[in-house]
Design a protein around this motif. Sequence first.
Motif, PDB file in Angstrom:
ATOM      1  N   ILE B  71      35.598  47.520  33.305  1.00 56.03           N
ATOM      2  CA  ILE B  71      36.718  46.570  32.328  1.00 56.03           C
ATOM      3  C   ILE B  71      36.943  45.489  33.308  1.00 56.03           C
ATOM      4  O   ILE B  71      36.848  43.956  32.830  1.00 56.03           O
ATOM      5  CB  ILE B  71      37.973  47.661  32.153  1.00 56.03           C
ATOM      6  N   GLU B  72      36.596  45.150  34.225  1.00 56.02           N
ATOM      7  CA  GLU B  72      37.438  44.148  34.922  1.00 56.02           C
ATOM      8  C   GLU B  72      36.120  43.043  35.540  1.00 56.02           C
ATOM      9  O   GLU B  72      36.170  41.786  34.257  1.00 56.02           O
ATOM     10  CB  GLU B  72      37.416  44.455  37.054  1.00 56.02           C
ATOM     11  N   VAL B  73      34.704  44.416  35.176  1.00 56.35           N
ATOM     12  CA  VAL B  73      32.890  42.456  34.836  1.00 56.35           C
ATOM     13  C   VAL B  73      32.875  42.653  33.671  1.00 56.35           C
ATOM     14  O   VAL B  73      33.088  41.477  33.260  1.00 56.35           O
ATOM     15  CB  VAL B  73      32.216  43.299  35.010  1.00 56.35           C
ATOM     16  N   LEU B  74      33.510  43.310  32.811  1.00 57.43           N
ATOM     17  CA  LEU B  74      33.625  43.119  31.382  1.00 57.43           C
ATOM     18  C   LEU B  74      34.243  41.868  30.909  1.00 57.43           C
ATOM     19  O   LEU B  74      33.949  40.510  29.847  1.00 57.43           O
ATOM     20  CB  LEU B  74      33.329  44.217  30.159  1.00 57.43           C
ATOM     21  N   GLY B  75      35.465  42.036  31.729  1.00 52.85           N
ATOM     22  CA  GLY B  75      36.443  41.125  31.500  1.00 52.85           C
ATOM     23  C   GLY B  75      36.281  39.657  31.381  1.00 52.85           C
ATOM     24  O   GLY B  75      37.000  38.471  30.468  1.00 52.85           O
ATOM     25  N   LYS B  76      35.991  39.425  33.042  1.00 53.74           N
ATOM     26  CA  LYS B  76      35.898  38.316  33.355  1.00 53.74           C
ATOM     27  C   LYS B  76      34.299  37.737  32.876  1.00 53.74           C
ATOM     28  O   LYS B  76      34.378  36.204  32.664  1.00 53.74           O
ATOM     29  CB  LYS B  76      34.941  38.925  34.666  1.00 53.74           C
ATOM     30  N   MET B 108      42.072  45.625  39.693  1.00 48.85           N
ATOM     31  CA  MET B 108      41.218  44.620  38.809  1.00 48.85           C
ATOM     32  C   MET B 108      41.558  43.673  39.133  1.00 48.85           C
ATOM     33  O   MET B 108      41.737  42.493  38.627  1.00 48.85           O
ATOM     34  CB  MET B 108      42.148  45.092  37.724  1.00 48.85           C
ATOM     35  N   GLU B 109      41.178  42.962  40.910  1.00 49.27           N
ATOM     36  CA  GLU B 109      42.521  41.289  41.362  1.00 49.27           C
ATOM     37  C   GLU B 109      41.602  40.434  41.214  1.00 49.27           C
ATOM     38  O   GLU B 109      42.366  39.460  40.460  1.00 49.27           O
ATOM     39  CB  GLU B 109      42.182  41.318  43.177  1.00 49.27           C
ATOM     40  N   LYS B 110      40.481  40.759  40.175  1.00 47.63           N
ATOM     41  CA  LYS B 110      40.269  39.216  40.087  1.00 47.63           C
ATOM     42  C   LYS B 110      40.372  38.750  38.466  1.00 47.63           C
ATOM     43  O   LYS B 110      40.896  37.897  37.986  1.00 47.63           O
ATOM     44  CB  LYS B 110      38.202  39.091  39.964  1.00 47.63           C
ATOM     45  N   LEU B 111      40.474  39.713  37.825  1.00 48.75           N
ATOM     46  CA  LEU B 111      40.864  40.117  36.362  1.00 48.75           C
ATOM     47  C   LEU B 111      42.259  39.205  36.082  1.00 48.75           C
ATOM     48  O   LEU B 111      43.011  38.482  35.664  1.00 48.75           O
ATOM     49  CB  LEU B 111      40.705  41.270  36.036  1.00 48.75           C
ATOM     50  N   ALA B 112      42.343  40.157  37.074  1.00 44.18           N
ATOM     51  CA  ALA B 112      44.373  39.958  37.277  1.00 44.18           C
ATOM     52  C   ALA B 112      44.590  38.646  37.635  1.00 44.18           C
ATOM     53  O   ALA B 112      45.830  38.937  36.693  1.00 44.18           O
ATOM     54  CB  ALA B 112      45.025  40.471  37.783  1.00 44.18           C
ATOM     55  N   HIS B 113      44.198  37.870  38.041  1.00 44.02           N
ATOM     56  CA  HIS B 113      44.074  36.278  38.765  1.00 44.02           C
ATOM     57  C   HIS B 113      43.845  35.644  37.261  1.00 44.02           C
ATOM     58  O   HIS B 113      44.306  33.861  37.672  1.00 44.02           O
ATOM     59  CB  HIS B 113      43.652  36.017  40.725  1.00 44.02           C
ATOM     60  N   ASP B 114      43.595  36.439  37.007  1.00 42.53           N
ATOM     61  CA  ASP B 114      42.551  35.253  35.271  1.00 42.53           C
ATOM     62  C   ASP B 114      43.290  34.485  34.750  1.00 42.53           C
ATOM     63  O   ASP B 114      43.841  35.111  33.745  1.00 42.53           O
ATOM     64  CB  ASP B 114      40.926  35.433  35.108  1.00 42.53           C
TER      65      ASP B 114
END
Lengths: 330, 330
Positions: B71-76, B108-114
């Motif tokens: 989900i993180e990768v798809l979200g990004k 989902m750290e990367k997505l959370a900071h997006d």
Amino acid sequence: MRPRLSVDEYTKGILAGDRNTLSRAITITESRLKEDQILASAILQDILPYAGNALRIGITGVPGVGKSTFIEVLGKHITSLGKRVAVLAIDPSSKKSGGSILGDKTRMEKLAHDPMAFIRPSATGLSLGGVARSTRESMLLCEAAGYEVILIETVGVGQSETLVKGMTDFFLLLMLAGAGDELQGMKKGITEMADLIAINKCDGNNKAAAQKAMAEFRNALHLLPEPESGFSNPVVCCSAAEESGIAEIWEHVQRFHEITSENGFLKKNRQLQNLDWMQDSVRQMLEESFYDHPDIKRKLTAVKKAVAKGELLPAAAAQQLINLFVKRTI
Amino acid sequence: MRPRLSVDEYTKGILAGDRNTLSRAITITESRLKEDQILASAILQDILPYAGNALRIGITGVPGVGKSTFIEVLGKHITSLGKRVAVLAIDPSSKKSGGSILGDKTRMEKLAHDPMAFIRPSATGLSLGGVARSTRESMLLCEAAGYEVILIETVGVGQSETLVKGMTDFFLLLMLAGAGDELQGMKKGITEMADLIAINKCDGNNKAAAQKAMAEFRNALHLLPEPESGFSNPVVCCSAAEESGIAEIWEHVQRFHEITSENGFLKKNRQLQNLDWMQDSVRQMLEESFYDHPDIKRKLTAVKKAVAKGELLPAAAAQQLINLFVKRTI
């Protein structure tokens, strides 16, 4: 319409094991007339102390698996052991297709002429919920009439297996060898519900394939958790046509009965089934009262239109209708 | 408790895309307090004309399949294309296990900071029905706040997939190669619900096995009927860890969106979902009113005991209780 008997006449006839009275009482439970439902309820409450003594067996499998022949052969085996057997059916498709399972009694001709057996075709014209209610009640009537084994047949369509599982002690899944069929069973989560899987038509050219399928199912079932019943669901081969494997299946059923009588599962399971039945009835009756209420009927079409269009929040729409319905109740 | 804003303040904040107001509004929908439920209903009715514009995607798979990373990768990937994405979760186990999916945002750290993404953990302490209601409402709030894609994650347990399927446009099933996993999906009937099956962890030593599983699923899906959506559900491989196959999956989703927008399935499906949602709400509210009714509460324990023991017919017991409940309504 055939004239009705008194509650007492029905009850006495059933307890005396009179097939004709039993049949007529089942017809009453299938009726949608209010006065028949009240009559059915009175009969059932009267015979209730004499019901519950049969072993209840659900039998399912996709069309073409040979359910009718299997049930006839199993039924004959059971009566040959001196036990009385009743065969009922749940068939949600009977309305649509016109022909119901068990509808054609000639498909079980030998069993139909056996004085130890009673066969009742599936009720037609009822909703799935209605068929379920009527089958549960017919089962109790058959038990009060002295039938010691109840076989409930269902066709592998939609929710009917779950209904049958919810009203029986033992759930038997018939399967065929061959591509696709394994998948079909797996897909629907039926294998998980089965107390026994029988690969039918294990005869002639099909024998090797059936035995291979049996081995595959045995492997697959290892992945499922241990059943709560304490009875590890066996996978066996049989041929209803050649009448092979049937005695073995019946021995498994007997062993299930012994194990679950001893460890209390049989009793506990039936208690839970009774509570579920009550809860289902409450839900069904609540919805019937709701959608039959004149205020709801008047409003429903307009509300549905607004909800479908996305103009009115579905939950808010429901709340509006509920407020109309319960305003004088709470 | 944090002070509540006015309906107008919530609505304006949400429509302006303010994340803090959005979060607080979602908290209101999760609350079980009567006054919060009334407040939530008012906010939702206000924002309703601005909701419904996102593509709603449900994502499921057994624990260990790598949902969070996926989900993180798809979200990004989605935000990199300039689209705003909201991630919600339905997790019926969150109460029991203590830790909920998405509960640990660091997963989902990367997505959370997006800044283009909004992540909301699963509500805890609610029934499955309550979580479903709240998730549907959160989804509408996110749409009104301008999120163009909603990802709803669910863990493969019990009824949660059916709930997510019932509130999304596109249902994505993540699977793993390896014995047992295929069976697990098949068994639960989930593959039949999926618009796309992605075999994850198609990387390193696992690559060949994943590609074999992909071929097997493609064969198996041939046995299922053509989907009503007009979109033939693809089976693909991906690796969330290596970020491969993700763009391809998103292209499939886009194609689904185009096809179903054109043939009317998307709209029709949402209309049916709205009507189902209303019907579910009616059922839930009816049962709540029933079991909360003082007369029912007073009687229920004794009735249940008699039913479990087999002294009282379950349907008759239900009828007795219903008569108590609706006596002043009908």
